[in-house]
Each structure stands twice: as C-alpha cells, then as structure tokens.
Motif scaffolding. Sequence first.
Motif, PDB file in Angstrom:
ATOM      1  N   GLU A 186       1.938  29.933 -31.602  1.00  4.74           N
ATOM      2  CA  GLU A 186       1.838  29.342 -32.937  1.00  4.74           C
ATOM      3  C   GLU A 186       2.911  29.911 -33.857  1.00  4.74           C
ATOM      4  O   GLU A 186       3.507  29.188 -34.667  1.00  4.74           O
ATOM      5  CB  GLU A 186       0.444  29.604 -33.512  1.00  4.74           C
ATOM      6  CG  GLU A 186      -0.658  28.843 -32.803  1.00  4.74           C
ATOM      7  CD  GLU A 186      -2.042  29.266 -33.280  1.00  4.74           C
ATOM      8  OE1 GLU A 186      -2.978  28.473 -33.140  1.00  4.74           O
ATOM      9  OE2 GLU A 186      -2.168  30.414 -33.789  1.00  4.74           O
ATOM     10  N   TRP A 187       3.135  31.200 -33.742  1.00  2.00           N
ATOM     11  CA  TRP A 187       4.175  31.838 -34.556  1.00  2.00           C
ATOM     12  C   TRP A 187       5.536  31.233 -34.245  1.00  2.00           C
ATOM     13  O   TRP A 187       6.304  30.900 -35.157  1.00  2.00           O
ATOM     14  CB  TRP A 187       4.183  33.336 -34.266  1.00  2.00           C
ATOM     15  CG  TRP A 187       5.322  34.078 -34.889  1.00  2.00           C
ATOM     16  CD1 TRP A 187       5.395  34.525 -36.174  1.00  2.00           C
ATOM     17  CD2 TRP A 187       6.558  34.461 -34.257  1.00  2.00           C
ATOM     18  NE1 TRP A 187       6.595  35.166 -36.381  1.00  2.00           N
ATOM     19  CE2 TRP A 187       7.322  35.140 -35.228  1.00  2.00           C
ATOM     20  CE3 TRP A 187       7.082  34.301 -32.980  1.00  2.00           C
ATOM     21  CZ2 TRP A 187       8.591  35.646 -34.954  1.00  2.00           C
ATOM     22  CZ3 TRP A 187       8.338  34.811 -32.700  1.00  2.00           C
ATOM     23  CH2 TRP A 187       9.071  35.478 -33.672  1.00  2.00           C
TER      24      TRP A 187
ATOM     25  N   GLY B  73      -2.014  34.100 -35.898  1.00  2.00           N
ATOM     26  CA  GLY B  73      -2.372  33.335 -34.721  1.00  2.00           C
ATOM     27  C   GLY B  73      -1.715  33.891 -33.472  1.00  2.00           C
ATOM     28  O   GLY B  73      -1.307  35.047 -33.406  1.00  2.00           O
ATOM     29  N   SER B  74      -1.581  33.024 -32.474  1.00  2.00           N
ATOM     30  CA  SER B  74      -0.960  33.424 -31.216  1.00  2.00           C
ATOM     31  C   SER B  74       0.555  33.473 -31.349  1.00  2.00           C
ATOM     32  O   SER B  74       1.122  32.982 -32.333  1.00  2.00           O
ATOM     33  CB  SER B  74      -1.343  32.436 -30.115  1.00  2.00           C
ATOM     34  OG  SER B  74      -0.778  31.164 -30.391  1.00  2.00           O
TER      35      SER B  74
ATOM     36  N   ARG C   6       6.225  28.254 -32.898  1.00  2.00           N
ATOM     37  CA  ARG C   6       6.306  26.854 -33.348  1.00  2.00           C
ATOM     38  C   ARG C   6       6.600  26.770 -34.837  1.00  2.00           C
ATOM     39  O   ARG C   6       7.350  25.890 -35.285  1.00  2.00           O
ATOM     40  CB  ARG C   6       5.003  26.125 -33.009  1.00  2.00           C
ATOM     41  CG  ARG C   6       4.868  25.770 -31.529  1.00  2.00           C
ATOM     42  CD  ARG C   6       3.729  24.799 -31.304  1.00  2.00           C
ATOM     43  NE  ARG C   6       2.428  25.428 -31.552  1.00  2.00           N
ATOM     44  CZ  ARG C   6       1.736  26.095 -30.647  1.00  2.00           C
ATOM     45  NH1 ARG C   6       2.215  26.246 -29.415  1.00  2.00           N
ATOM     46  NH2 ARG C   6       0.552  26.613 -30.950  1.00  2.00           N
ATOM     47  N   GLY C   7       6.015  27.674 -35.600  1.00  5.23           N
ATOM     48  CA  GLY C   7       6.295  27.687 -37.035  1.00  5.23           C
ATOM     49  C   GLY C   7       7.746  28.023 -37.330  1.00  5.23           C
ATOM     50  O   GLY C   7       8.364  27.411 -38.212  1.00  5.23           O
TER      51      GLY C   7
ATOM     52  N   ARG D 267       1.755  38.192 -37.737  1.00  4.35           N
ATOM     53  CA  ARG D 267       1.209  36.867 -37.422  1.00  4.35           C
ATOM     54  C   ARG D 267      -0.314  36.916 -37.328  1.00  4.35           C
ATOM     55  O   ARG D 267      -0.903  37.909 -36.890  1.00  4.35           O
ATOM     56  CB  ARG D 267       1.808  36.346 -36.115  1.00  4.35           C
ATOM     57  CG  ARG D 267       1.266  37.025 -34.878  1.00  4.35           C
ATOM     58  CD  ARG D 267       2.056  36.626 -33.633  1.00  4.35           C
ATOM     59  NE  ARG D 267       1.388  37.071 -32.416  1.00  4.35           N
ATOM     60  CZ  ARG D 267       1.424  38.314 -31.950  1.00  4.35           C
ATOM     61  NH1 ARG D 267       2.097  39.243 -32.600  1.00  4.35           N
ATOM     62  NH2 ARG D 267       0.767  38.625 -30.832  1.00  4.35           N
TER      63      ARG D 267
END
Length: 403
Positions: free
Chosen positions: A101-102, A97-98, A104-105, A95
């Motif tokens: 964020e991972w 990002g954070s 949520r994707g 990943r």
Amino acid sequence: MSTLVRLRKAADRIERQTPVHRDRAVDGLRALALLAVPTGHWLLGGFTLDAEGGLHNASPLSAFGALAPAGWVLQMLGIFFLVGGYASVLSYHRRKGSAGEWLRGRIARLGRPVLGVTAVWALAAPVLYAAGVPEATLRTGATLVIQPLWFVGVYVVVTALTPYCVRAARRLGDWAAAPLLASVAVVDFLRYGPFAESVPSWLAVVNILPGWLFAYQLGVSWGEGRIGRRGAWLLLAGGTLLFAALLAVFHYPASMVGVPGEARTNSHPPSLLVPALAAAQSGAAMLLRDRLARLLARPALWAPVVVVNLCAMTILCWHQSAMLAAAVPGSFFGGLTGLTTAPDSLGWIAARLAWMPVFAVLLVCIARYARRFEEPWTRATAVRRTLAGVLAAGFAVFALGLA
C-alpha cells in the motif's frame, strides 16, 4: 499592500504551518537538486532551424567543451536520489498499512503528473500541427518533453527496493552502497577495457539500476543513522578522488550529459563517473546538513524551498514545455539568438542566459495550472483516467519515433 509585504506575510504563514520536526536541510537539498534540472537543460540545450522552419535539438557542448564543468555542478540527480532514499525510509517506517500500500501511494504521486503532461501534449500536438507548426518541431518538442521522464521510471524501481535497501543498511552499515559501486565498475571495465570489442553493447544497460540505486542506498543508510561524519568525509574524499582519476587517468568524457557526435556518454546509461560524483556530492550534503538547516530557519529562505518541493513533479515534467513555449513561437520569426540559432558562439551563451528568466516565468505560468496533476484525481472517473493513459501512451509512441 505592496508585493514585498505580501511575500513576507506568505513566508510567515508558511513558517507557522511548518511542523517542528520537519527536516529543513533535506527539503532544501531536494529543492536545490530540483532547480538544477531545468537550469541544466535550459543552459546546455539549444535548437537549430532547418530550411522549413523546423526546430532540431543542438547542444553548446558540441562547440564549447569547456562548459563541461557546469554539468558537474548542475548534475545533481545524485543528491535527488540521496534525499529520496532518506525521505523514503522515514516514510516507510511511518506507514500505517502494508509495504504494498505504501508503494502504491508513492507510485501514484509520481505517475499522475507524468500522465498529465503526456496527455496534454497528445492533445496539443495535432492542434499545433493544424496551426502550422512543422512536424520536425513537434518531434523535437516531444523528445524534449519525454526525455526527463526516464527519471520517474528509475525512481519507481528504486523506491520499490526500499525494504531491501533497509536490510542492506542494517547489515552492512555505511558500506551498504559499496557493492553497487563495484557493480558499475565491473561493467565499465568490460565495456571500456581490453575486452571491449568482444562485449555486447547491451551490457551497458546493466548499469542503469546500480548506477542510480547507489545514491538512493546512501540516502537509506543515512536515514537509518548508519552514516556519520566520518562516513561523510570518506564519501566526499573518495568520490572526489575517483572522479578525478576517471577523468585524468582513464579518460572518461568530461561532460556529465551526452554530447551529439560523441561515442561515449556518462549519463545514459550511467558510467562510473555518475556514482563517483554522487558520492562526493552526498558526502558534502551530509557534512553541510546542520549549517543548511540553520540557514533555512529564516522564513524568507524557507518559503521558496516549500513552494519548490510542493511543485516538484510539475517542475520536472513541464520545464521543457516552458522552453518550448518560447522557442516554438520564436521559430516563426527566424533565427533568434540564444533561442533558435545554433549554440556555437559566445554570443549565444550570453543570449541564452538572458532567455532563462523568460523560461522561468513561463514555467511559473504553466505550473499555476499543471500543479493540479500532482493532487489526487478524486474527481476523475475511470473513463477519464483510461483516456489519459491512452493519450499518454500515444504520445510516448510518437516521441520515441515509433509512429
């Protein structure tokens, strides 16, 4: 240009586009587990017709207990969670990002197809009712459509626990999943053992998370390189012995899925038989990984695996709709063996096997259009997304019998 030539060219194109580092064995295991879901539901699920022509769910397992071993083969959700954990930990480490964020994707990728199928059915149900489809049929169909979607909710939860699974794998190595197995065993002892009459029924719900997280944790440990061939052999042998002991000594139900009229079920929520089977399957998958990778180096075998994986959520969300696409029109013609007649004869089993290619063709036709729900909804406005959510919620209320 013949169909065979076109298929060969498509397979070669997929082969050229496949990254060298792609783990073909893991993708192959995922595809196998995915295809087992519709195969199991189509083979072990049936219908009966009431006097008004309404469809009702029925199972051949009620009449043919000898079919239970088919469920041992077709119940491959343990493999799905295994490869899910393996793929998730690799994705988590890559990943950019954070962790939030991972996650949520990942949730968005799972949620879009679910919203799509439920929203479409929310719009289709009143149209079908106006066209003369009985309410009983619509409720049966709604139950079948929403039934497999429990998996998505559980999968989201275990995916959210990926960072903790990584820590467990690094601290406990190939024993990281053992506490989860022990937790399920304790709950089963309480609800089936000498204290069963004094234990509240809701305690069984406790098994939902550890029962399915077990295989996911195995996948994370595998992805972290904490499980080698010795651990794989231990999983295969230990899972097989535990599975056999639960059936022969502790008299667990032989069916991996619920059977109408039976007091006990192994699947909802999972009993100890589920992680036992998952352990055996996971061990076998790990041991066969290299052999499977060599097999899938052939473009003709690799291409179908890629296609199945690209349509993973579409297959999961729409395979029951494919069966209903045959059964609902068929119900207007009365009893069609293997489709709308009671699943209580050998003739029904033979006829159902003949119907399954029809279901598969219908699923391919549906997937041609439903596949777009898996793609990012870049053109969907906030209003459309809200509407999809409202329709999906309304359909869920109807399917759960709350309206």
